[in-house]
Motif scaffolding. Structure first.
Motif, PDB file in Angstrom:
ATOM      1  N   ALA A 512       0.997  -1.333   0.137  1.00 56.45           N
ATOM      2  CA  ALA A 512      -0.007   0.112  -0.128  1.00 56.45           C
ATOM      3  C   ALA A 512       1.055   1.154   0.008  1.00 56.45           C
ATOM      4  CB  ALA A 512      -1.097  -0.047   1.162  1.00 56.45           C
ATOM      5  N   ALA A 513       2.001   1.187   0.814  1.00 53.02           N
ATOM      6  CA  ALA A 513       2.899   2.435   0.829  1.00 53.02           C
ATOM      7  C   ALA A 513       3.525   2.495  -0.393  1.00 53.02           C
ATOM      8  CB  ALA A 513       3.851   1.974   1.931  1.00 53.02           C
ATOM      9  N   ALA A 514       4.003   1.488  -1.070  1.00 54.96           N
ATOM     10  CA  ALA A 514       4.818   1.521  -2.362  1.00 54.96           C
ATOM     11  C   ALA A 514       3.833   2.190  -3.641  1.00 54.96           C
ATOM     12  CB  ALA A 514       5.347  -0.022  -2.775  1.00 54.96           C
ATOM     13  N   VAL A 515       2.663   1.807  -3.492  1.00 53.83           N
ATOM     14  CA  VAL A 515       1.597   2.137  -4.667  1.00 53.83           C
ATOM     15  C   VAL A 515       1.126   3.605  -4.325  1.00 53.83           C
ATOM     16  CG1 VAL A 515      -0.627   1.482  -5.941  1.00 53.83           C
ATOM     17  CG2 VAL A 515       1.157  -0.199  -5.143  1.00 53.83           C
ATOM     18  N   GLY A 516       0.528   3.801  -3.033  1.00 53.24           N
ATOM     19  CA  GLY A 516      -0.101   4.854  -2.572  1.00 53.24           C
ATOM     20  C   GLY A 516       0.811   6.066  -2.715  1.00 53.24           C
ATOM     21  N   THR A 517       1.896   6.233  -2.558  1.00 55.53           N
ATOM     22  CA  THR A 517       2.551   7.225  -2.465  1.00 55.53           C
ATOM     23  C   THR A 517       2.804   7.987  -3.797  1.00 55.53           C
ATOM     24  OG1 THR A 517       4.035   6.611  -0.433  1.00 55.53           O
ATOM     25  CG2 THR A 517       4.810   8.435  -1.630  1.00 55.53           C
ATOM     26  N   PRO A 518       3.168   7.375  -4.705  1.00 54.49           N
ATOM     27  CA  PRO A 518       3.161   7.925  -6.077  1.00 54.49           C
ATOM     28  C   PRO A 518       1.878   8.315  -6.332  1.00 54.49           C
ATOM     29  CG  PRO A 518       4.426   5.836  -6.149  1.00 54.49           C
ATOM     30  CD  PRO A 518       3.982   6.008  -4.945  1.00 54.49           C
ATOM     31  N   ILE A 519       0.862   7.665  -6.093  1.00 54.11           N
ATOM     32  CA  ILE A 519      -0.473   7.923  -6.568  1.00 54.11           C
ATOM     33  C   ILE A 519      -0.783   9.289  -6.113  1.00 54.11           C
ATOM     34  CG2 ILE A 519      -3.069   7.499  -6.488  1.00 54.11           C
ATOM     35  CD1 ILE A 519      -2.242   4.386  -6.764  1.00 54.11           C
ATOM     36  N   ALA A 520      -0.360   9.434  -4.752  1.00 60.59           N
ATOM     37  CA  ALA A 520      -0.809  10.682  -4.035  1.00 60.59           C
ATOM     38  C   ALA A 520       0.015  11.842  -4.699  1.00 60.59           C
ATOM     39  CB  ALA A 520      -0.405  10.544  -2.528  1.00 60.59           C
ATOM     40  N   PHE A 521       1.193  11.668  -5.104  1.00 56.89           N
ATOM     41  CA  PHE A 521       2.103  12.923  -5.686  1.00 56.89           C
ATOM     42  C   PHE A 521       1.339  13.248  -6.970  1.00 56.89           C
ATOM     43  CE2 PHE A 521       5.450  13.093  -2.761  1.00 56.89           C
ATOM     44  CZ  PHE A 521       5.908  13.934  -3.056  1.00 56.89           C
ATOM     45  N   ASN A 522       0.900  12.337  -7.775  1.00 54.66           N
ATOM     46  CA  ASN A 522       0.133  12.615  -9.202  1.00 54.66           C
ATOM     47  C   ASN A 522      -1.135  13.361  -8.783  1.00 54.66           C
ATOM     48  OD1 ASN A 522       2.277  11.187 -10.365  1.00 54.66           O
ATOM     49  ND2 ASN A 522       1.319   9.256 -10.429  1.00 54.66           N
ATOM     50  N   ILE A 523      -1.910  12.838  -7.841  1.00 59.64           N
ATOM     51  CA  ILE A 523      -3.074  13.411  -7.604  1.00 59.64           C
ATOM     52  C   ILE A 523      -2.877  15.029  -7.132  1.00 59.64           C
ATOM     53  CG2 ILE A 523      -5.343  13.512  -6.038  1.00 59.64           C
ATOM     54  CD1 ILE A 523      -4.958  10.342  -5.966  1.00 59.64           C
ATOM     55  N   ALA A 524      -1.910  15.030  -6.212  1.00 57.11           N
ATOM     56  CA  ALA A 524      -1.548  16.569  -5.630  1.00 57.11           C
ATOM     57  C   ALA A 524      -1.382  17.428  -7.035  1.00 57.11           C
ATOM     58  CB  ALA A 524      -0.586  16.321  -4.959  1.00 57.11           C
ATOM     59  N   ALA A 525      -0.371  16.956  -7.969  1.00 61.05           N
ATOM     60  CA  ALA A 525      -0.128  17.752  -9.015  1.00 61.05           C
ATOM     61  C   ALA A 525      -1.247  18.106  -9.907  1.00 61.05           C
ATOM     62  CB  ALA A 525       1.098  17.077  -9.902  1.00 61.05           C
ATOM     63  N   LYS A 526      -2.099  17.056 -10.192  1.00 65.41           N
ATOM     64  CA  LYS A 526      -3.220  17.254 -10.972  1.00 65.41           C
ATOM     65  C   LYS A 526      -4.400  18.194 -10.401  1.00 65.41           C
ATOM     66  CE  LYS A 526      -6.620  14.516 -13.605  1.00 65.41           C
ATOM     67  NZ  LYS A 526      -7.241  13.108 -14.059  1.00 65.41           N
ATOM     68  N   LEU A 527      -4.295  18.147  -9.103  1.00 64.36           N
ATOM     69  CA  LEU A 527      -5.650  18.939  -8.580  1.00 64.36           C
ATOM     70  C   LEU A 527      -5.036  20.079  -7.687  1.00 64.36           C
ATOM     71  CD1 LEU A 527      -7.557  16.254  -6.549  1.00 64.36           C
ATOM     72  CD2 LEU A 527      -7.861  16.972  -9.084  1.00 64.36           C
ATOM     73  N   GLY A 528      -3.789  20.427  -8.024  1.00 59.92           N
ATOM     74  CA  GLY A 528      -2.956  21.464  -7.398  1.00 59.92           C
ATOM     75  C   GLY A 528      -3.022  21.903  -5.848  1.00 59.92           C
ATOM     76  N   LEU A 529      -2.794  20.460  -5.274  1.00 57.92           N
ATOM     77  CA  LEU A 529      -2.937  20.658  -3.840  1.00 57.92           C
ATOM     78  C   LEU A 529      -1.442  20.331  -3.350  1.00 57.92           C
ATOM     79  CD1 LEU A 529      -6.000  18.152  -3.133  1.00 57.92           C
ATOM     80  CD2 LEU A 529      -5.775  20.966  -2.850  1.00 57.92           C
ATOM     81  N   PRO A 530      -1.175  20.839  -2.283  1.00 59.87           N
ATOM     82  CA  PRO A 530       0.050  20.411  -1.663  1.00 59.87           C
ATOM     83  C   PRO A 530       0.380  18.913  -1.384  1.00 59.87           C
ATOM     84  CG  PRO A 530      -1.054  21.304   0.164  1.00 59.87           C
ATOM     85  CD  PRO A 530      -1.921  21.627  -1.303  1.00 59.87           C
ATOM     86  N   ALA A 531       1.537  18.517  -1.749  1.00 56.14           N
ATOM     87  CA  ALA A 531       1.854  16.834  -1.830  1.00 56.14           C
ATOM     88  C   ALA A 531       1.916  16.433  -0.396  1.00 56.14           C
ATOM     89  CB  ALA A 531       2.965  16.664  -2.520  1.00 56.14           C
ATOM     90  N   GLU A 532       2.123  17.176   0.633  1.00 56.72           N
ATOM     91  CA  GLU A 532       2.539  16.621   1.966  1.00 56.72           C
ATOM     92  C   GLU A 532       1.089  16.093   2.607  1.00 56.72           C
ATOM     93  OE1 GLU A 532       4.424  18.841   5.735  1.00 56.72           O
ATOM     94  OE2 GLU A 532       5.438  18.959   4.034  1.00 56.72           O
ATOM     95  N   PRO A 533       0.179  16.712   2.570  1.00 55.51           N
ATOM     96  CA  PRO A 533      -0.915  16.191   3.290  1.00 55.51           C
ATOM     97  C   PRO A 533      -1.653  15.077   2.700  1.00 55.51           C
ATOM     98  CG  PRO A 533      -1.735  18.180   2.369  1.00 55.51           C
ATOM     99  CD  PRO A 533      -0.172  18.194   2.249  1.00 55.51           C
ATOM    100  N   LEU A 534      -1.486  14.684   1.469  1.00 52.45           N
ATOM    101  CA  LEU A 534      -1.924  13.816   0.596  1.00 52.45           C
ATOM    102  C   LEU A 534      -1.055  12.482   0.738  1.00 52.45           C
ATOM    103  CD1 LEU A 534      -3.390  15.932  -1.071  1.00 52.45           C
ATOM    104  CD2 LEU A 534      -3.219  14.483  -2.792  1.00 52.45           C
ATOM    105  N   VAL A 535       0.368  12.661   1.177  1.00 46.83           N
ATOM    106  CA  VAL A 535       1.394  11.755   1.374  1.00 46.83           C
ATOM    107  C   VAL A 535       1.225  11.149   2.887  1.00 46.83           C
ATOM    108  CG1 VAL A 535       3.680  11.111   1.726  1.00 46.83           C
ATOM    109  CG2 VAL A 535       3.049  12.576  -0.137  1.00 46.83           C
ATOM    110  N   LEU A 536       0.727  12.322   3.569  1.00 48.33           N
ATOM    111  CA  LEU A 536       0.355  11.794   5.098  1.00 48.33           C
ATOM    112  C   LEU A 536      -0.915  10.925   5.202  1.00 48.33           C
ATOM    113  CD1 LEU A 536       1.166  14.941   7.263  1.00 48.33           C
ATOM    114  CD2 LEU A 536       2.691  12.688   7.204  1.00 48.33           C
ATOM    115  N   ALA A 537      -1.891  11.191   4.117  1.00 52.23           N
ATOM    116  CA  ALA A 537      -3.007  10.661   4.106  1.00 52.23           C
ATOM    117  C   ALA A 537      -2.720   9.014   3.618  1.00 52.23           C
ATOM    118  CB  ALA A 537      -3.900  10.997   3.128  1.00 52.23           C
ATOM    119  N   VAL A 538      -1.745   8.948   2.910  1.00 51.37           N
ATOM    120  CA  VAL A 538      -1.336   7.435   2.494  1.00 51.37           C
ATOM    121  C   VAL A 538      -0.642   6.725   4.085  1.00 51.37           C
ATOM    122  CG1 VAL A 538       0.377   6.264   1.137  1.00 51.37           C
ATOM    123  CG2 VAL A 538      -0.839   8.117  -0.035  1.00 51.37           C
ATOM    124  N   LEU A 539       0.208   7.674   4.494  1.00 46.65           N
ATOM    125  CA  LEU A 539       1.053   6.736   5.633  1.00 46.65           C
ATOM    126  C   LEU A 539      -0.149   6.603   6.700  1.00 46.65           C
ATOM    127  CD1 LEU A 539       3.892   8.457   7.210  1.00 46.65           C
ATOM    128  CD2 LEU A 539       2.060   7.928   8.694  1.00 46.65           C
TER     129      LEU A 539
END
Length: 594
Positions: A512-539
């Motif tokens: 889940a960590a290996a798959v979810g972290t890159p996905i979180a970064f892609n979603i953040a870039a696409k939606l214009g959101l900061p990556a940090e809270p999305l990465v913490l959501a994965v964590l």
């Protein structure tokens, strides 16, 4: 991205669904479902190998769980816990905790949860649970508090504490390191601790007050009907109870133990005190009065012989058979050899029993003797004197090894906690030292291990790896990414957490960590959101592993101890997942102002 998964990804999803349906349905044993899962993966990849691989690569994937370091770690930690129990190293802590629970169970439960939560912030989750399992199980055996109602809540508190720092779990470190490689700033150890503590406020009352009510009472029936024995305690010459009145002595006895003086004592405690109670109660009474249940010279001789031979001391119950030579004899003139009698349970005769209520009374057919000795000596004693030994038997704690066992446990946990070596290495080293020092007998290591847990761990590792390499996890992640753009920030965070939590509970947190972290970064870039809270959501999602026994190794460690079923984790864990997802999502939105 294709609309449909390929053959291997679809097969991984179907096998996962079948596995978890088998767990939830309960018609097949957990170990059977686990072995069927491993066999299905092996057969599929043998007949239809992965692209670029031969048919034997699939066999390696399916069976590698049996040699995986996680399985070795779990088994080693079980042996460490076994060493702490059989040496009596945890007895003082168990007595203190038991006293707290007898005084106020609700307060004791809350204190236990809070202590475990804060310990797991800086110590790996697994060692904290290893330290707690024997204490909770001993507490349950001592005063009837079901371990099945405390193990899952305590495990949940440990998991919440573990998610609150970067060093709390290995998964946290994995997520943070992947995020750093992708360009996110490094996070300090306590960077997101306040966010978790805020979410803990509504979760802790649920764990404390509600979760135990959702769990079954799996206390064994025999625990409620322990046999009571008559015993003669020999009080040591330097005991502070010498010269005290029997009323003063009774004030120090544990609940359920009754004591009185022999007729010749004159009202004050001297060399002997007669008592009745369960074996555990009589043991505690003897400890508090500084006495022994058999002549001290005999106990020391038997212990010395046990040390020389390397064999365990056992306590067994033996029934006086109709042809026993002991019928009509008293313990004084019976001439026991090689064993020590600790107590006797008098079976009342059908018509009239005129025997005095004392352990020195003549023995009759049907009486049950409580006898201590080495296994071979107990067997010879039963055969020679016409006794029938009841099934089972209880090992005597090797108290002389308690400091050694405690030092081994502290060393293993300490080395892993400060990061000098992985927990897999330190736990295995600790298990080897437990064997080498005699704290755990190698031939009795099977008592520490659970076959059910072993095959369940192996199946979970195989399924998690198959989900990852087949592309099933990535396909599911792509589906999630395509719909998140329509949600508000709190909804995006919650959806990511739910997706990762699903992978964690039904595959593995590492996948889940290996798959979810890159996905979180892609979603953040696409939606214009900061990556940090999305990465913490994965964590955080990787740590919300409360709903299944296969989600995390600590969940599997308590499976056998609590005699849990798959549905017990679902029933108690899903509400906690919902609480944590809601509060963590809201906290992240507030903390980062998105």
């Amino acid at each position: 991205m294709t609309l449909l998964p390929d053959l291997h990804a679809a097969s991984a999803i179907l096998i996962a669904l079948a596995m978890f349906y088998g767990f939830i349905n309960g018609r097949l044993r957990v170990e059977i479902v686990s072995l069927l899962t491993i066999g299905s993966i092996a057969l599929l990849l043998y007949v239809f190998p992965m692209p670029g691989q031969d048919k034997y690569a699939g066999l390696q994937l399916a069976f590698e769980g049996f040699g995986h370091y996680a399985l070795v770690t779990i088994c080693s930690l079980m042996i460490l816990g076994r060493g702490m129990v059989v040496t009596g190293a945890l007895d003082p802590a168990a007595r203190l905790l038991a006293q707290m629970w007898r005084h106020n169970k609700m307060v004791a439960m809350l204190v236990t949860l809070v202590v475990c939560l804060f310990l797991s912030m800086v110590i790996n989750d697994t060692p904290v649970l290893v330290l707690m399992i024997p204490i909770l199980v001993q507490m349950a055996a001592g005063d009837g508090i079901p371990a099945s109602k405390t193990l899952i809540p305590v495990n949940a508190a440990i998991l919440i504490g573990g998610m609150s720092t970067t060093i709390g779990t290995s998964t946290n470190l994995l997520v943070v390191s992947i995020a750093n490689d992708l360009g996110m700033r490094p996070l300090s150890v306590f960077e997101f601790t306040p966010i978790v503590l805020i979410a803990m406020l509504p979760a802790l009352p649920y764990i404390w007050l509600v979760m135990p009510r959702l769990l079954p009472d799996n206390t064994k029936a025999v625990a409620a009907e322990s046999r009571r024995f008559l015993a003669k305690m020999r009080i040591a010459a330097d005991s502070p109870m010498r010269g005290k009145t029997i009323e003063e002595a009774r004030g120090r006895l544990p609940e359920g133990v009754e004591a009185w003086l022999p007729p010749s004592a004159g009202g004050h405690v001297h060399r002997r005190v007669l008592a009745t109670g369960t074996f555990e109660g009589l043991q505690e009474a003897a400890r508090k009065l500084s006495g022994t249940l058999a002549p001290n010279w005999l106990v020391e001789r038997i212990r010395a012989e046990s040390g020389r031979s390397g064999k365990d001391l056992m306590v067994a119950e033996m029934i006086v058979a109709p042809d026993s030579r002991l019928i009509g004899l008293t313990p004084k003139n019976a001439g026991f050899e090689g064993v020590a009698m600790l107590g006797v349970h008098h079976v009342r005769q059908p018509l009239r029993d005129t025997r005095p209520h004392t352990p020195d009374a003549p023995m009759k057919e049907g009486d049950v003797l409580l006898v201590m000795g080495m296994p071979e000596d107990l067997r010879r004693f039963a055969e020679a004197d016409g006794l029938l030994q009841l099934e089972g038997g209880q090992e005597i704690a090797r108290s002389g090894k308690a400091p050694v066992a405690f030092a081994i446990m502290a060393g293993s946990v300490g080395l892993a906690s400060v990061g000098l070596v992985p927990i897999a290495i330190s736990a295995l080293a600790g298990a080897i030292l437990m064997f080498a020092t005699g704290c755990v007998r190698f031939e009795r290591a099977g008592r520490a291990l659970s076959g059910q847990v072993i095959v369940l761990v192996a199946a979970a590792i195989a399924l998690g790896k198959f989900m990852l390499v087949s592309g099933a996890a990535m396909w599911l992640g792509g589906i999630l990414a395509s719909v998140l753009q329509y949600l508000p920030p709190a909804g995006v965070l919650a959806a990511i957490m739910i997706f990762v939590t699903t992978l964690t509970n039904f595959a593995s947190n590492s996948a889940a960590a290996a798959v979810g972290t890159p996905i979180a970064f892609n979603i953040a870039a696409k939606l214009g959101l900061p990556a940090e809270p999305l990465v913490l959501a994965v964590l955080f999602g990787c740590n919300l592993c409360y709903a299944t026994p296969v989600a995390y190794q600590t969940n599997m460690m308590i499976l056998a101890e609590g005699d849990y079923k798959f549905a017990d984790y679902l029933r108690s864990g899903l509400p906690l997942v919902a609480i944590m997802v809601a509060t963590l999502s809201a906290s992240l939105v507030f903390w980062y102002g998105i």
